[in-house]
Enzyme design. Sequence first.
Site, short mmCIF file in Angstrom:
data_model
loop_
_atom_site.label_atom_id
_atom_site.label_comp_id
_atom_site.label_asym_id
_atom_site.label_seq_id
_atom_site.Cartn_x
_atom_site.Cartn_y
_atom_site.Cartn_z
N ASP A 79 0.87 -1.17 0.00
CA ASP A 79 0.00 0.00 0.00
C ASP A 79 0.92 1.23 0.00
O ASP A 79 2.09 1.14 0.37
CB ASP A 79 -0.86 -0.04 1.26
CG ASP A 79 -1.67 1.22 1.45
OD1 ASP A 79 -2.34 1.61 0.48
OD2 ASP A 79 -1.62 1.80 2.53
N ASP A 81 -0.24 4.99 0.92
CA ASP A 81 -0.49 5.99 1.94
C ASP A 81 -0.40 5.43 3.34
O ASP A 81 -1.01 4.44 3.66
CB ASP A 81 -1.87 6.61 1.73
CG ASP A 81 -1.85 7.53 0.53
OD1 ASP A 81 -1.21 8.58 0.64
OD2 ASP A 81 -2.44 7.17 -0.50
#
Lengths: 561, 177
Positions: A79, A81
């Site tokens: 991922d 963020d």
Amino acid sequence: MSTGLAPSDECSHDVVFKGLCVMCSKDVSGPVFGNSGAGATINMTVDGRILVSQKAAERLERETAERLHKERKLSLILDLDQTVIHATVDPTVGEWMNDTNNPSFPALTNVFKFVLPEAPTVYYIKLRPGTFEFLEKASKLYELHIYTMGTRNYAEAVARIIDPQRRLFNDRILSRDESGSFQEKKISRLFPGEGERMAVIVDDRGDVWGWCRNLIRIKPYDFFVGIGDINEPLGANGKAAANQLKQTGVLPATILPASSSSSESTTPEAQQEIKEDILALVATETAALTETPEVAAKHLQETLSQIQQHAIHRQEVSRPLKDRPVLHDNDTELEEIMQRLERIHREYFGMLDEEGDCDVRDVMDGLRKRVLRGCEVVLSGVVPVGFDQRRHDLYRFATIFGAGTDKVHKAVKQGGIHVVHPDWLYHTAIAWKRLPEESYRLVKEKSRPTSANASSTQTPMGSSADQSESLDDEVDEQVNIGGIDWSAMDAEIEAEMDSSDEDENEGEAVEKDDDDFDVWAEIEGAMGDLEEDEDSSDGGVDGEDGKKRKRSPSPFSSSKK
Amino acid sequence: MLFLKELTHTIQLHPSFFGPHLRESLRKRLFDEVEGTCSGLYGYIISVIEIVELGKGVLQTSSGYAEFEIKYKAIVFKPFKGQVVEGVVTTVNRMGFFADVGPLQVFVSAHLIPPFLRFDPNSNPPNYSGETQDMQLIKIEKGEALRIRILGTRVDATEIFAIGTIKEDYLGPQPDA
């Protein structure tokens, strides 16, 4: 390309490009194409122009698996963020970056910025410490994928920063534009078949993945926000981290202006100052009674402006953003995650060599199960009544990490049993380590006989509002830690306020001067402000509190005032 | 294939354009509205070459707009099955590659790429590469120009898609062509 059922010369249309079979170039879109069994429905490419059938997808994945085994690699879905980067759109960051005198300037030197084509908004990207090393190391053992809830352009822009040569991720980037869902991430979007047997996920959120077994949850990276929680060890009830979890629990992988918090305890000096200010104000009030209205008004104004200056000064002191290199960069999560990834990789290929077959999920389960082995966890008053506790996150954590859960009330009364805050379990789940229970103990029985009960019943972790309430409760309990008796002070202030109200009434009876009224209104306004300030410094003891965050959505906006 | 074709287009002109620049605004509207569009019958309208007749505007009694039926000549592009086209590679993945032939998207499946060209998943950017019989290194990657034979097309409302092959003599990247 033939199935067992179809005659061997008929194309099974396994791969379809916009309604055209890529093998026989027949138009297989319309309703005429009734052969549902062979329908190509799985999206294997990033842009979704090509659809493949289950059979073809499995074949492609088997090829990938073979290739990865040959290279001795696994797949890693990463991922963006709050996992490897932290992004903000707050323009203050830009101002600070241009201001070499700003105390935060050094920390911001390695903040990247970019503008996306669709809007003039400037994005500021901070890489988690060690990101480059992490990616470099990980790419030796894993084939890296990006799976983000950001837009395509955003994902590409970030990828250009963390992987300028496109060497690590290549074109293995999946964004929200293509993922097909805004709420959840699915491993099957990338690996529709058995590819998930080799995929490890690193994400700061588990719920979007449905807590799937491939997931390693990383502590959310919060650079532009509450710095305290990074420095803070997980002790002290680890509230900052809990807040963080809560926060990120609300909005996944979106770029929010970091929420505001000085997250620093008010210094004793500052508290002393507040006290002095109040005393000064009280003194002026008292003096006002003996002076002419004009003089009194002048005095009051002086005192008030003084108080205002003090307040500003205090804010500057307590708000680290202003005069100290705030943005501490000592997050080491990625190193720990790397160790875990190395271990998973080692055990996976160890098992593969021994038994010829392996599932990365079994390996990960094995590692997790060791964490709380032999532990019995009682979830008392944590899961709301009527809610199936087996579906609750904490229950899942406990079982995933190898503990049994059973509701045994009498256990509390027996000796040798830890009664801990639910955070203990949350943090254990992140750290993959059984953390010392002592730091999370709910030992407030002395001061508040029912507090263990009360605070755990008031903490249905599902609802963040309730949680912040319970945290506020505990703030009260911790009031004495700072060395200053706030409740006594509150009482003092209230007493003074009451008495000054009376004074006011008396004064009013004698003098009916309009100016006078204004001054009193101002004082009361100032007192209100003061109390608010205290509230926030109270919150500061523990990092942040809900109220404070609501009031100023950005850490930077309030410092601009 | 490219054709010069006479077509018509109807424009409703707002009364505020009635005046000395009426013709100019009609022209502009025509270019804006037809160039780059695609019709199933004629293919992509690439460029308007000349306006044959602007026609007489007919006032609409209900709205006050004037309706012009414009006759114009335009270059149109319509791909045919079996046609050989030249395109530029845009995306390469393990299932094949995409190429742009002007406005047309063509997909060439990995099965329709000569077997000596292999997909290298670790290459950056991704490509199909291999050596020909006379030891020439061939690489198909983004930006590469090549010849493709169209095997089939599908006409969408606004777009045409095609499947192609390069598994034939004289197809694929052309050495110093």
